[in-house]
Design an enzyme around this catalytic site. Sequence first.
Site, PDB file in Angstrom:
ATOM      1  N   GLU A   1      44.186  23.104  65.499  1.00  0.00           N
ATOM      2  CA  GLU A   1      43.740  24.285  66.252  1.00  0.00           C
ATOM      3  C   GLU A   1      43.248  25.388  65.339  1.00  0.00           C
ATOM      4  O   GLU A   1      43.689  25.510  64.208  1.00  0.00           O
ATOM      5  CB  GLU A   1      44.922  24.885  66.995  1.00  0.00           C
ATOM      6  CG  GLU A   1      45.350  24.122  68.191  1.00  0.00           C
ATOM      7  CD  GLU A   1      46.468  24.871  68.908  1.00  0.00           C
ATOM      8  OE1 GLU A   1      47.263  24.195  69.539  1.00  0.00           O
ATOM      9  OE2 GLU A   1      46.536  26.107  68.829  1.00  0.00           O
TER      10      GLU A   1
ATOM     11  N   CYS B   1      41.943  32.327  62.516  1.00  0.00           N
ATOM     12  CA  CYS B   1      43.292  31.836  62.233  1.00  0.00           C
ATOM     13  C   CYS B   1      43.166  30.330  62.012  1.00  0.00           C
ATOM     14  O   CYS B   1      42.732  29.605  62.914  1.00  0.00           O
ATOM     15  CB  CYS B   1      44.185  32.133  63.435  1.00  0.00           C
ATOM     16  SG  CYS B   1      45.810  31.385  63.306  1.00  0.00           S
TER      17      CYS B   1
ATOM     18  N   CYS C   1      53.793  19.895  61.792  1.00  0.00           N
ATOM     19  CA  CYS C   1      54.594  20.671  60.851  1.00  0.00           C
ATOM     20  C   CYS C   1      55.983  20.046  60.818  1.00  0.00           C
ATOM     21  O   CYS C   1      56.477  19.577  61.848  1.00  0.00           O
ATOM     22  CB  CYS C   1      54.701  22.120  61.331  1.00  0.00           C
ATOM     23  SG  CYS C   1      55.633  23.173  60.189  1.00  0.00           S
TER      24      CYS C   1
ATOM     25  N   CYS D   1      60.896  24.604  63.653  1.00  0.00           N
ATOM     26  CA  CYS D   1      61.424  25.840  64.254  1.00  0.00           C
ATOM     27  C   CYS D   1      61.542  25.639  65.768  1.00  0.00           C
ATOM     28  O   CYS D   1      60.630  25.098  66.398  1.00  0.00           O
ATOM     29  CB  CYS D   1      60.504  27.016  63.946  1.00  0.00           C
ATOM     30  SG  CYS D   1      60.243  27.224  62.183  1.00  0.00           S
TER      31      CYS D   1
ATOM     32  N   CYS E   1      58.684  26.791  68.378  1.00  0.00           N
ATOM     33  CA  CYS E   1      57.271  26.557  68.047  1.00  0.00           C
ATOM     34  C   CYS E   1      56.776  25.187  68.511  1.00  0.00           C
ATOM     35  O   CYS E   1      57.456  24.173  68.301  1.00  0.00           O
ATOM     36  CB  CYS E   1      57.106  26.681  66.541  1.00  0.00           C
ATOM     37  SG  CYS E   1      55.457  26.279  65.967  1.00  0.00           S
TER      38      CYS E   1
ATOM     39  N   CYS F   1      50.225  28.817  68.759  1.00  0.00           N
ATOM     40  CA  CYS F   1      50.528  27.859  67.711  1.00  0.00           C
ATOM     41  C   CYS F   1      50.888  26.441  68.193  1.00  0.00           C
ATOM     42  O   CYS F   1      52.035  26.154  68.503  1.00  0.00           O
ATOM     43  CB  CYS F   1      51.696  28.443  66.906  1.00  0.00           C
ATOM     44  SG  CYS F   1      51.975  27.643  65.351  1.00  0.00           S
TER      45      CYS F   1
HETATM   46  N1  SAH Z   1      54.208  27.918  59.455  1.00  0.00           N
HETATM   47  C1  SAH Z   1      53.852  29.255  59.217  1.00  0.00           C
HETATM   48  C2  SAH Z   1      52.505  29.639  59.784  1.00  0.00           C
HETATM   49  C3  SAH Z   1      52.145  29.123  61.123  1.00  0.00           C
HETATM   50  S1  SAH Z   1      53.118  29.653  62.497  1.00  0.00           S
HETATM   51  C4  SAH Z   1      54.929  30.195  59.702  1.00  0.00           C
HETATM   52  O1  SAH Z   1      55.835  29.739  60.373  1.00  0.00           O
HETATM   53  O2  SAH Z   1      54.858  31.366  59.360  1.00  0.00           O
HETATM   54  C5  SAH Z   1      52.341  31.217  62.873  1.00  0.00           C
HETATM   55  C6  SAH Z   1      53.277  32.242  63.490  1.00  0.00           C
HETATM   56  O3  SAH Z   1      53.503  31.955  64.873  1.00  0.00           O
HETATM   57  C7  SAH Z   1      54.643  32.312  62.845  1.00  0.00           C
HETATM   58  O4  SAH Z   1      55.018  33.646  62.633  1.00  0.00           O
HETATM   59  C8  SAH Z   1      55.507  31.658  63.887  1.00  0.00           C
HETATM   60  O5  SAH Z   1      56.837  32.007  63.722  1.00  0.00           O
HETATM   61  C9  SAH Z   1      54.869  32.141  65.157  1.00  0.00           C
HETATM   62  N2  SAH Z   1      55.207  31.395  66.366  1.00  0.00           N
HETATM   63  C10 SAH Z   1      55.337  30.070  66.523  1.00  0.00           C
HETATM   64  N3  SAH Z   1      55.656  29.767  67.788  1.00  0.00           N
HETATM   65  C11 SAH Z   1      55.745  30.934  68.447  1.00  0.00           C
HETATM   66  C12 SAH Z   1      56.056  31.290  69.798  1.00  0.00           C
HETATM   67  N4  SAH Z   1      56.352  30.356  70.714  1.00  0.00           N
HETATM   68  N5  SAH Z   1      56.042  32.603  70.120  1.00  0.00           N
HETATM   69  C13 SAH Z   1      55.724  33.552  69.198  1.00  0.00           C
HETATM   70  N6  SAH Z   1      55.428  33.278  67.924  1.00  0.00           N
HETATM   71  C14 SAH Z   1      55.445  31.975  67.545  1.00  0.00           C
HETATM   72 FE1  SF4 Z   2      56.010  25.088  61.372  1.00  0.00          FE
HETATM   73 FE2  SF4 Z   2      55.846  26.376  63.679  1.00  0.00          FE
HETATM   74 FE3  SF4 Z   2      57.933  26.789  62.078  1.00  0.00          FE
HETATM   75 FE4  SF4 Z   2      55.519  27.728  61.370  1.00  0.00          FE
HETATM   76  S1  SF4 Z   2      56.736  28.351  63.147  1.00  0.00           S
HETATM   77  S2  SF4 Z   2      56.991  26.615  60.082  1.00  0.00           S
HETATM   78  S3  SF4 Z   2      54.215  26.081  62.214  1.00  0.00           S
HETATM   79  S4  SF4 Z   2      57.413  24.822  63.106  1.00  0.00           S
END
Ligand code: SAH
Ligand code: SF4
Length: 350
Positions: free
Chosen positions: A92, A105, A112, A116, A119, A333
């Site tokens: 994406e 972006c 990944c 988390c 996410c 994301c």
């Molecule tokens: N892996 C890296 C970059 C990609 S994620 C990281 O984690 O920083 C980009 C951003 O989106 C990160 O700050 C992540 O924590 C946030 N993010 C992911 N899923 C989300 C969600 N459901 N709601 C809000 N922010 C989210």
């Molecule tokens: Fe990976 Fe999503 Fe965690 Fe960023 S927020 S490190 S993309 S799992």
Amino acid sequence: MEKIDIKSFNEAELLEFMTALGQPKFRTAQLFKWLQQGVEDFDEMTNLPKALRETLKEQCYIANVSIVKKLVSKIDGTVKYVYELFDGERIESVVMKYEHGYTVCISTQVGCRMGCSFCASGLDGLFRNLTPSEMLAQITKAQQDNGIRISNVVMMGMGEPLDNFLNSVKFLQLVSNDNGLNIGLRHISLSTSGVVSKIKELKEYNFPITLSISLHAPNDEIRSSMMKVNKKWGVDELLAACKEYQDVTTRRISFEYALIENVNDSDACADELAKKLRGIMCHVNLIPANPVKENSFKKPDMNKIIRFKERLIKNGINATVRRTLGADIDASCGQLRRKVKEGMCSENLQ
Ligand code: SAH
Ligand code: SF4
């Protein structure tokens, strides 16, 4: 013979390759420019001799992304893409318009492995790393498709850039090259979930990028319940690494904080966060968490979010609530890619 990913070569590597082909030095400069500026076919490189173009075609490929899905926000023009890579994998990318220009972006991995809990990108684990050329192609495709020049880049799409460290570093070097896209490092943000060992390595490059840390919680108890990475490097260790990073680069650090109802949105969390961030020149970006269908969490109501922000400010911490762009095509994301994969995505198509 496996073909060479020529767009990932820096100038020195390209020079070595071209010299081995018996080419004069000026040809390297010509080829580097074509590649970096997003030409997708050797035959369009009209100032290169035909014989050279044929050799390049035999030995090399130009990494490219093709548009599988494109959603355009009717509210603010934000464009979200699902791109397909040469092997059929999908990623994406999002293009946003701000007063100061266009920001893209980009993704740095397919999937990944950080896992988390909030996410969508990590739900199926990591498929593979992206090459520097595939990161660049997301920018040039967005420029070509919209007839615009991108001035800012955020490495905040799918994937953990510091888990694909060398390719991310090379991307930063290529994208900021004067003979390439020439996007200044000051206009680039790299977002990480907090891979401390790599933050330390990145510091050695002294890139004037903005380091963005996905913090999301003020203490280990809460952060470890949301982010596996915190079990390896806790909040204090992460913040110490940020401070060291800042001492070298002198750049302000950005902390991302996705607010989730009844998880990390209390007054006590705001106070603890402010206390922990004292001494770091930083900015906190508050993001109303985006519900993912696989999860049950909710975002707090706006009053709660503003309250959290004001509490940070009162405690001397710079904080803003992130403006929501593309609310009508909302797919944070990794969500859009999943929707496309599951055949759920037919609305708003252009
Ligand atoms: N892996 C890296 C970059 C990609 S994620 C990281 O984690 O920083 C980009 C951003 O989106 C990160 O700050 C992540 O924590 C946030 N993010 C992911 N899923 C989300 C969600 N459901 N709601 C809000 N922010 C989210
Ligand atoms: Fe990976 Fe999503 Fe965690 Fe960023 S927020 S490190 S993309 S799992």
